[in-house]
Design an enzyme around this catalytic site. Structure first.
Site, PDB file in Angstrom:
ATOM      1  N   ARG A   1       0.891  -1.177   0.000  1.00 35.33           N
ATOM      2  CA  ARG A   1       0.000   0.000   0.000  1.00 35.33           C
ATOM      3  C   ARG A   1       0.917   1.211   0.000  1.00 35.33           C
ATOM      4  O   ARG A   1       1.643   1.434   0.982  1.00 35.33           O
ATOM      5  CB  ARG A   1      -0.916  -0.033   1.220  1.00 35.33           C
ATOM      6  CG  ARG A   1      -1.660   1.264   1.447  1.00 35.33           C
ATOM      7  CD  ARG A   1      -2.787   1.132   2.444  1.00 35.33           C
ATOM      8  NE  ARG A   1      -3.929   0.463   1.856  1.00 35.33           N
ATOM      9  CZ  ARG A   1      -5.178   0.550   2.319  1.00 35.33           C
ATOM     10  NH1 ARG A   1      -5.440   1.269   3.394  1.00 35.33           N
ATOM     11  NH2 ARG A   1      -6.156  -0.085   1.731  1.00 35.33           N
TER      12      ARG A   1
ATOM     13  N   ASP B   1     -16.992   7.581  -1.795  1.00 38.79           N
ATOM     14  CA  ASP B   1     -15.754   7.357  -1.036  1.00 38.79           C
ATOM     15  C   ASP B   1     -15.408   8.689  -0.371  1.00 38.79           C
ATOM     16  O   ASP B   1     -16.027   9.729  -0.675  1.00 38.79           O
ATOM     17  CB  ASP B   1     -14.641   6.903  -2.005  1.00 38.79           C
ATOM     18  CG  ASP B   1     -13.321   6.554  -1.311  1.00 38.79           C
ATOM     19  OD1 ASP B   1     -13.309   6.408  -0.064  1.00 38.79           O
ATOM     20  OD2 ASP B   1     -12.301   6.445  -2.006  1.00 38.79           O
TER      21      ASP B   1
END
Ligand code: CP
Ligand code: NVA
Length: 305
Positions: free
Chosen positions: A100, A222
């Protein structure tokens, strides 16, 4: 499918393969519990995570392997030693990497410098595992996603890009509604439009959320400020206030429209509590499916490494 950095690396057949494996693994949490015996997964995270971290760690364990977590929240990859040297070391010890990162090109550099599979656990540009879980969940709700209308409201960000990619592959019509200047990446959209010629997906980019949401089968949002954009939180709250998914906006969608969010959510900002905690919301079904979809991805990529 040597790596999973982007959905753009996949064809529709690959998504079907992942979803078929997901169905088997979800039906029996104990299935293939020896498949990755002895396999090690490196998990290198420059940002916080609940879902991605837990589901990859639990997922590899359920398939017989194990994970080593490397917390890189304080020091970015490449600061202590080059990303290339990291990759060349890691491939001597582990059989796959989930990373990530802030910069998508760091993931690409990792993948370019090792023979083991590299999986994107979210970058500033893409969030492919999320979009696979989102669409897998929709296949459970609707059986077929082809010809359905998904409307994404908010920031044209990493999550949005990967949703556009999967929609284009599977023939789901996708409308993205953002404030001006926050539209999804133009290259992602034009590449998706090419793919959509085959699948029949209609891809629309609008600035008008109310117009976009009309007739939606599902509405997705989101956060307005993604990880790494925290200093823009206030500015974005002003710019995005007409893009909140609230009860009135949902009322413009089909009466049985689903509400989707990758989480974490900010209630009262991009979505109201009434919507995310209401009967149309499938956010926890999606979160659950992160586990099953990623087990399928691990099995398909690391089963051979
Ligand atoms: N949706 C998602 O990726 O959640 P985390 O940031 O908690 O991993
Ligand atoms: N767009 C969000 C997704 C979090 C899962 C971010 O990048 O922070």
């Amino acid at each position: 499918m040597p790596d999973l950095l982007s959905i753009a690396q996949l064809g529709p057949g690959d998504v079907d393969t992942i979803f078929d494996a997901t169905r088997v693994l979800k039906a029996d949490r104990g299935a293939y519990s020896d498949l990755l015996r002895g396999k090690r997964l490196a998990m290198i995270f420059e940002k916080d995570s609940l879902r991605t971290r837990f589901t990859f760690d639990i997922g590899i364990q359920e398939l017989g392997g194990s994970a080593v977590f490397m917390d890189h929240r304080d020091v970015r990859l490449g600061a202590r030693e080059s990303v290339k040297d990291m990759a060349r070391n890691l491939e001597r010890w582990v059989h796959g990497i989930v990373a990530r990162t802030f910069k998508h090109r760091v993931l690409e550099e990792l993948a370019a410098n090792c023979e083991i599979p590299v999986i994107n656990g979210l970058s500033d540009f893409l969030h492919p595992c999320q979009a696979l879980a989102d669409f897998y969940t929709l296949t459970e709700k609707w059986s077929s996603v082809k010809g359905r209308k998904l409307v994404y409201v908010g920031d044209g960000n990493n999550t949005c890009h990967s949703l556009v990619h999967v929609a284009a592959l599977l023939g789901t019509h996708i409308t993205v509604c953002t404030p001006e200047g926050y539209e999804p990446n133009a290259r992602v959209v034009s590449e998706a439009m090419l793919v959509a010629r085959e699948s029949g997906a209609d891809i629309q980019i609008l600035n008008d959320a109310e117009r976009g949401v009309r007739g939606a089968d599902a509405v997705y949002t989101d956060v307005w400020a993604s990880m790494g954009q925290e200093d823009e939180t206030e500015e974005r709250a002003n710019i995005f206030h007409d893009y909140r998914v609230d009860e009135e906006l949902m009322a413009l969608a089909k009466p049985d429209a689903l509400f989707m969010h990758c989480l974490p959510a900010h209630r009262g900002h991009e979505v109201t509590s009434g919507v995310i905690d209401g009967p149309q919301s499938i956010v926890y079904d999606i979160a659950e499916n992160r586990l099953h979809v990623q087990k399928a991805v691990l099995a398909l990529l690391m089963g051979k490494s």
